[in-house]
Design a protein around this motif. Structure first.
Motif, short mmCIF file in Angstrom:
data_model
loop_
_atom_site.label_atom_id
_atom_site.label_comp_id
_atom_site.label_asym_id
_atom_site.label_seq_id
_atom_site.Cartn_x
_atom_site.Cartn_y
_atom_site.Cartn_z
N LYS A 1 -1.71 -7.40 -19.94
CA LYS A 1 -2.97 -7.74 -20.61
C LYS A 1 -3.64 -8.94 -19.97
N SER A 2 -2.86 -9.77 -19.29
CA SER A 2 -3.46 -10.87 -18.56
C SER A 2 -4.32 -10.32 -17.42
N ARG A 3 -3.85 -9.25 -16.84
CA ARG A 3 -4.60 -8.63 -15.74
C ARG A 3 -5.94 -8.10 -16.26
N LYS A 4 -5.92 -7.56 -17.46
CA LYS A 4 -7.18 -7.08 -18.05
C LYS A 4 -8.16 -8.24 -18.27
N ARG A 5 -7.56 -9.37 -18.66
CA ARG A 5 -8.43 -10.53 -18.87
C ARG A 5 -9.02 -10.99 -17.54
N PHE A 6 -8.21 -10.97 -16.49
CA PHE A 6 -8.75 -11.35 -15.19
C PHE A 6 -9.83 -10.37 -14.74
N LYS B 1 -11.90 -8.84 -16.63
CA LYS B 1 -13.13 -9.24 -17.33
C LYS B 1 -13.73 -10.49 -16.70
N ARG B 2 -12.83 -11.39 -16.33
CA ARG B 2 -13.33 -12.65 -15.77
C ARG B 2 -13.98 -12.44 -14.41
#
Lengths: 643, 220
Positions: free
Chosen positions: B146-151, B153-154
């Motif tokens: 899920k951190s990858r998903k946040r990246f 988006k970023r």
């Protein structure tokens, strides 16, 4: 109750003023009223918990607690970051869907272990980290949302959510960078310091920042924050919000308290029964087997006593010291289960208060004081029961005190108004009746209103019958005005004398007066009082006679007859014309005795003589034949009645 | 007669535009997206044009030497990839007012995979290195779950910010199709009558300190 003595308009206006005042007072004096209201809120939580009606706690939620046992077992009060890293790695090994790490690893001079910690966060890939915002009204912010990677969050209209002006504390840069999400951990306690609500979202630099629990849920469910619709501070709509991991999305409307806060629907106090999936971090660290956390949202926090100084423990309605991380998980549980505490606005409470007040006003108009009181207190009790039942069974948080105090105040005001109006009414009635009734009877009626009821009671009384000697001849010859003046003067004096002896004037019969004297309980005083009264009247008649003779008008004298015996006393007559009067042969006897006497005489019957013979000089006139009496009647006369 | 007059006028305005751009110290780059038909003939892929799985694709670009240049690829599988980056090699743009030396690069022929959707290329030239973008993509590459998903988006947000800043700075979207395709590696502004080749450039993007072009292909 006489309805027409109460003005409906006055009642409505007074009630409206009271209602407005009572609903505005909490605004003017928030602390005084809020404390009491909040106590009732807590009691509702406790009642619900006692009845086992709290919400179910989702089995998707798991707690890994760094508790006292963990700290003691690890032998370290303050853990190095490498230990936290190890713990995060162990949790990640369990394959949870998301980890809400309620521990803030701030930037610190001691950088040892930072690398391992950040590496653990990277490896986990689903860590949600906390952020402490400045929830103040000013707009001065030294950090922009982009500095915290919050510029990926959706934009939000200022005013739709509480405003954050800056950041009070945040994790180290590497954690911010590598976390799967950031949520703010601000909690706003109520005036009594108890945490009952948590903000859902806040607006920071025009961006929506979710609360810690909401971000944790969003990460857990892969929920897009773009789907959050902040309607206003009293509700928030989560579009396409899944009911659980992999569940179908649906629209979830979350009720807020009007200030953007979710009222935490506590599942219960902290115990293993309510929160069965709570584990000590030490057990996890020491476990040789891998703990299966797949599909779970893990809340990781330090709830040890060493950490309580960092405000990670707060009072909640059910407990004095409750780990804050459980407040977050309870809030998350509310959303997962869609079981909310629904705050009912003051406007609804106001409407309820108006309805109940209307009921009370109806009662004050229609019922007696007792009926009014029963309806009023019944309404209050009913409302209180409904408020508690609404909370226990439906989660509706209805304001209690504003309504209850309003009803109490309306009851007091209405009662006072009713009392003053009754007094006024009784005053008018009494003033009117005093012209007709003796003060004795008036007082007795006040003491015992039942006397006004139709019907009489048999009791021993002394009847006095007085008559002006030769008044018929005088009235035939004299001017009617003079006759009236003589009668008015005589009746006024006679009435005063009779009333002075607690006598009751039954009626005026031409120039005659029929009066009677009652006895209190078994104490027979009526003969003596009647005799004293007759003597006083004869004395007054003698004085009038002297005056009239001096004026060369006419001689004035009375004949008085007294008889004691049983008679029926009370309100007697047809319903259209009721008299408080006496019925019995004793009345007839008094009348006949009066006829026996000479001018200025006071004639007594045997019973009256019996009761007063030792107190007055009395001569025996022997037995006389009296009209209406078959046998001769013993007759006595008071000696020197006019002196 | 009328058409030759129109060509003359349009050439005049094009010259004016080029002149004014040069006077403003403008940063520009040219690029071309090519494919081959069944007869292996090269053709220019236009913005939004649909290609099918297995089709060959070639991205050519030419930017001023010293500028930082990036090609960020967003696949139809919604994965970011920084397919070209000058990285630390860029030394900063020489703003001399004279004709700058151009750097020509190509990604070579690539075959579209089976994953259909929209294939997006974001081409960025900048006077300064875009270290934040590189950092985000690096983190994205190593992030998991899920951190990858946040990246993701970023990165999307960062590119959007770059684009917004580019548009705001330029006032308008300055990406245009060249009047005539050019063969890269001849001169920066030169044109040729040699027709299309594997090194053809067909579009130009320009800006003040940053030039950006987003090129989308429909992958059927």
């Amino acid at each position: 109750m006489k309805p027409d003595i109460l003005s409906l308009r006055t009642l409505i206006v007074a009630s409206a003023v009271v209602l407005l005042a009572m609903f505005e007072l909490p605004t003017l004096f928030p602390s005084a009223f809020s404390d009491l209201e909040l106590m009732t809120v807590d009691s509702r939580f406790k009642l619900r918990d006692a009845l086992g009606r709290g919400p179910d706690y989702s089995d998707s939620l798991v707690h890994i607690n760094i508790d006292n046992y963990t700290k003691q077992a690890s032998g370290q009060g303050l853990w190095p970051k490498t230990t936290y890293a190890e713990l995060i790695n162990r949790i990640a090994d369990g394959g949870p869907e998301a980890v809400a790490c309620d521990i803030m690893f701030v930037e610190w001079a001691d950088t040892a272990g930072n690398e391992e910690l950040i590496e653990a966060v990277i490896n986990a890939g689903n860590i949600v980290s906390p952020l402490l915002l400045a929830l103040t009204a000013d707009s001065d912010s030294r950090l922009s949302p982009s500095a915290l990677a919050l510029d990926i969050n959706p934009e939000i209209e200022p005013g739709n959510a509480p405003h954050a002006s800056g950041v009070r504390a945040m994790p180290m840069g590497g954690i911010i960078e590598q976390s799967a999400g950031l949520g703010f951990v601000n909690m706003v306690p109520d005036v009594d310091g108890v945490i009952r609500r948590v903000p859902m979202v806040t607006e920071f630099g025009g961006r929506l920042v979710p609360s810690f629990f909401l971000q944790a849920l969003a990460t857990y469910l892969d929920y897009d924050l773009e789907d959050i619709e902040t309607v206003d501070k009293s509700q928030i709509v989560l579009k396409r919000f899944p009911a659980g991991l992999g569940a179908a999305p649906r629209e979830l409307t979350v009720p807020l308290d009007g200030q953007g806060n979710l009222i935490v629907n506590l599942a219960g106090p902290l115990d293993a029964q309510t929160y069965p999936q709570s584990y000590s971090a030490w057990d996890l660290l020491q476990s040789e087997s891998q703990t299966d956390l797949s599909g779970k949202l893990v809340f990781l926090a330090d709830i040890s006593a060493q950490n309580s100084g960092y405000l990670d423990v707060s009072p909640v309605p059910l407990e004095q010291a409750f780990p804050r991380v459980y407040i977050w998980s309870n809030a998350a549980n509310s959303l997962l289960k869609a079981q909310f505490i629904i705050p009912i606005g003051r406007s609804v409470a106001m409407i309820i208060a108006i309805v109940l007040c209307a009921l009370m006003l109806l009662a004050v108009l229609k019922f007696s004081t007792l009926g009014f009181s029963l309806v009023s207190f019944g309404s209050m009790l009913l409302y209180a029961v409904m408020v508690y039942a609404a909370f226990v069974y439906s989660g509706w948080l209805v304001p209690l005190l504003p309504v209850l105090l309003s009803l109490v105040m309306v009851y007091i005001i209405t009662s006072l108004y009713r009392y003053t109006q009754m007094e006024r009414y009784e005053g008018i009635l009494e003033g009117s009746l005093e012209s007709y009734l003796s003060p004795t009877l008036m007082n007795r009626i006040k003491d015992d209103p039942d006397l006004l009821r139709l019907g009489g009671t048999r009791k021993r009384i002394t009847v006095m019958f007085s008559d002006i000697v030769n008044f018929t001849a005088f009235s035939d010859e004299a001017d009617p005005q003079e006759v009236q003046e003589v009668l008015e003067a005589y009746f006024a004096d006679a009435a005063s004398i009779i009333f002075a002896e607690n006598g009751i004037i039954d009626k005026y019969m031409g120039d005659g007066i029929l009066a009677f004297f009652e006895n209190a309980d078994n104490d027979i005083t009526s003969p003596e009082r009647a005799v004293r009264c007759a003597l006083a009247m004869q004395g007054r008649a003698a004085a009038m006679d002297r005056d009239y003779r001096a004026q060369n008008r006419f001689p004035f004298a009375l004949r008085v007859g007294l008889a004691t015996g049983y008679a029926k006393v009370g309100n007697i007559g047809p319903s259209q014309k009721i008299d408080y009067t006496v019925i019995g042969s004793v009345v007839n006897l008094a009348s006949r005795l009066q006829g026996v006497g000479e001018s200025g005489s006071i004639i007594l019957d045997k019973d009256t003589h019996f009761f007063v013979k030792t107190k007055f000089q009395i001569s025996d006139l022997g037995a006389r034949e009296l009209k209406g009496f078959s046998d001769p009647v013993e007759v006595y006369a008071l000696e020197n009645p006019s002196t | 007669m009328r058409s030759s007059k129109a060509i003359t006028l349009s050439s005049f305005f094009a010259l004016i535009l080029c002149w004014s751009s040069a006077m403003a110290g403008e940063l520009s780059f040219r690029y071309g997206v090519l494919s081959q038909d069944d007869q292996n003939s090269v053709f220019i892929v236009e913005q939004g044009q649909a290609l099918k799985s297995g089709d060959l694709l070639k991205l050519n670009f030419e930017y001023p030497k010293g500028a930082s240049f990036y090609v960020c690829y967003l696949s139809s599988a919604d994965e970011y990839l920084l397919v070209y980056s000058t990285g630390a090699e860029s030394r900063g743009l020489q703003e001399t007012g004279e004709e700058a030396e151009a750097m020509y690069e190509t990604l070579g022929w690539l075959a579209l995979d089976d994953h259909t959707g929209v294939e997006t290329f974001i081409l960025i030239a900048s006077t300064e290195p875009l270290s934040r973008l590189e950092e985000l993509v690096d983190n994205y590459d190593q992030a998991k779950g899920k951190s990858r998903k946040r990246f993701h988006k970023r990165i999307t947000q960062h590119l959007k910010n770059l684009e917004d800043g580019f548009v705001k700075e330029a006032g308008v979207q300055l990406t245009q199709r060249l009047e005539k395709p050019v063969i890269a590696g001849v001169t920066f502004r030169g044109t040729t009558d040699a027709g299309l080749s594997e090194n053809t450039l067909s579009h130009e993007a320009s800006g003040q300190h940053l030039a950006l072009a987003v090129f989308e292909i429909g992958h059927k």
